[in-house]
Design a protein around this motif. Sequence first.
Motif, PDB file in Angstrom:
ATOM      1  N   ASN A   8       0.733  -1.108  -0.077  1.00  0.00           N
ATOM      2  CA  ASN A   8       0.004  -0.040   0.082  1.00  0.00           C
ATOM      3  C   ASN A   8       0.860   1.255  -0.010  1.00  0.00           C
ATOM      4  OD1 ASN A   8      -1.858   2.148   0.572  1.00  0.00           O
ATOM      5  ND2 ASN A   8      -2.999   0.902   2.038  1.00  0.00           N
ATOM      6  N   GLY A  10      -0.250   4.513  -0.274  1.00  0.00           N
ATOM      7  CA  GLY A  10      -1.195   5.471  -0.346  1.00  0.00           C
ATOM      8  C   GLY A  10      -0.620   6.374   0.762  1.00  0.00           C
ATOM      9  N   GLU A  16       6.809   1.827   4.350  1.00  0.00           N
ATOM     10  CA  GLU A  16       7.068   2.316   3.125  1.00  0.00           C
ATOM     11  C   GLU A  16       8.266   2.917   2.917  1.00  0.00           C
ATOM     12  OE1 GLU A  16       3.069   1.636   3.988  1.00  0.00           O
ATOM     13  OE2 GLU A  16       4.242   3.240   5.063  1.00  0.00           O
ATOM     14  N   CYS A  35       0.555  -1.983  -6.333  1.00  0.00           N
ATOM     15  CA  CYS A  35       0.026  -1.080  -5.360  1.00  0.00           C
ATOM     16  C   CYS A  35      -1.421  -1.170  -5.014  1.00  0.00           C
ATOM     17  CB  CYS A  35       0.458   0.532  -5.767  1.00  0.00           C
ATOM     18  SG  CYS A  35      -0.544   1.693  -4.518  1.00  0.00           S
ATOM     19  N   ILE A  36      -1.815  -1.677  -3.690  1.00  0.00           N
ATOM     20  CA  ILE A  36      -3.016  -1.780  -3.388  1.00  0.00           C
ATOM     21  C   ILE A  36      -3.878  -0.801  -3.107  1.00  0.00           C
ATOM     22  CG2 ILE A  36      -4.361  -2.845  -1.395  1.00  0.00           C
ATOM     23  CD1 ILE A  36      -3.012  -4.875  -2.901  1.00  0.00           C
ATOM     24  N   SER A  37      -3.497   0.446  -2.869  1.00  0.00           N
ATOM     25  CA  SER A  37      -4.212   1.706  -2.889  1.00  0.00           C
ATOM     26  C   SER A  37      -4.474   2.383  -4.266  1.00  0.00           C
ATOM     27  CB  SER A  37      -3.507   2.710  -1.983  1.00  0.00           C
ATOM     28  OG  SER A  37      -2.075   2.901  -2.534  1.00  0.00           O
ATOM     29  N   ASN A  38      -5.287   3.071  -4.474  1.00  0.00           N
ATOM     30  CA  ASN A  38      -5.707   3.694  -5.774  1.00  0.00           C
ATOM     31  C   ASN A  38      -4.711   4.783  -6.108  1.00  0.00           C
ATOM     32  OD1 ASN A  38      -7.197   3.212  -8.026  1.00  0.00           O
ATOM     33  ND2 ASN A  38      -8.775   5.017  -7.439  1.00  0.00           N
ATOM     34  N   ASN A  57      -6.257  -2.335  -7.996  1.00  0.00           N
ATOM     35  CA  ASN A  57      -7.804  -2.041  -8.145  1.00  0.00           C
ATOM     36  C   ASN A  57      -8.501  -1.267  -9.172  1.00  0.00           C
ATOM     37  OD1 ASN A  57      -8.129  -3.744  -5.666  1.00  0.00           O
ATOM     38  ND2 ASN A  57      -7.695  -1.893  -4.434  1.00  0.00           N
ATOM     39  N   LEU A  93       0.443  -6.085   4.852  1.00  0.00           N
ATOM     40  CA  LEU A  93      -0.866  -6.080   4.398  1.00  0.00           C
ATOM     41  C   LEU A  93      -1.274  -7.610   4.325  1.00  0.00           C
ATOM     42  CD1 LEU A  93      -1.447  -6.218   1.282  1.00  0.00           C
ATOM     43  CD2 LEU A  93      -0.455  -3.922   1.406  1.00  0.00           C
ATOM     44  N   PRO A  95      -3.669  -9.283   1.371  1.00  0.00           N
ATOM     45  CA  PRO A  95      -4.117  -9.007   0.170  1.00  0.00           C
ATOM     46  C   PRO A  95      -5.406 -10.166  -0.033  1.00  0.00           C
ATOM     47  CG  PRO A  95      -2.191 -10.031  -0.322  1.00  0.00           C
ATOM     48  CD  PRO A  95      -2.282  -9.757   1.226  1.00  0.00           C
TER      49      PRO A  95
END
Length: 392
Positions: A8, A10, A16, A35-38, A57, A93, A95
Amino acid sequence: MKKLHIINLGKMGGVERLFLQYINDFSDGKDDVICISNEIDEDIRRQMPQQKIVFANRLVNGLTLKAPQFLRKYLLQKRVEASDAQVIVVWDLVPRLTARPKRAKLVYYDHGCSWRYPENHKTLSFMRMLDGVISASSASSQVMKHRFNLPCPHYVVINRIMTPPGIRQEPRALTSPIKIGTASRQVSLKGISVTLLTLKELLRRGHDVTLEIAGKGPDRDAFIALASRLGIEDKVIFSGFQQDIAPFFNRIDIYMSTPVTEPFGLSCMESLYFGVPVIYPLVDGQPEVIKNGVCGIGLTPSVSIEEHEKLTGIRVDFPYDVYDPVRNIMTRPLLLSHVACADAVETLFDQQTYQRFSQQAKQWTKEHFDYAVFRTEFNGALSAITSSNDEH
């Protein structure tokens, strides 16, 4: 060995920062990143401008339009299977994968989120897929074992960072006013409200002290409001995110780390590199970073979340157990007493004591936190997991 990283991006935090250091130092842009965040935090993007990122996503990678919720796990699985990586590193995280990846070993890197995962189908299903676990501290490894009892190999690779630039070589001496500092994401569980109470107590005792709070986050305004309610706003500076950490650590005298939970405090390690002694709680992985009585003063948390809320009006949102490294048990979260913190800070007001702690802090980092060792151990753990027999 080619790797696929799932992370992630974000917001900027400890994991990070470690990921950025690793990917920039070792990957040369060859690794894949999902990347999991948009969106990607602007501070993160600035530090890896050339790295190609696949968004888990998004329907189309170049557009911010998200896929419907029911499609996302299938999109993620498809993008995982499209990589030709030999090992998949999932950074702190869980997933939502539909199946164990076919061609690559699956490794979970725990930087502290294992404290918080609900023991539900999503979490347990992911854990059953793992070929190995790498933990950022012994505390993290113990939490994983206490909570999930995984049969796959476990490796502890403690956080280490490259020696920060800008460290002054001359011995440090206390300044006037004495400058206390703290740097973290501005959220309640970091206990910044404890540090504000500590400043109030030190001022009440007649000391000439100031406080600088670096970082950004959703609770920043709440901390600013608390400083105002305590009547100490003229003694507090909220300096925001520090792209260059050297000026911050070079201008403070004592570092305060007062979180409810901290698997392994990177900012504390940075503080020690600069010769700044640390006040910290004996919780989770903090004692693995700072040697009590040598380069910092460790305190036993004693204030309940409810008591702290009465003192500050700030509710610490952490409905999970923490790890007690002294007793090797999971226990309810507590905060540090601001009175005990003020007492500890006063101990460092003695110039001779302060300089001894400062010199020992620099020596401690040289002996224990060589980044080359992190890289060797991390890649060694990945190689061992990748070459192990498939037991699934």
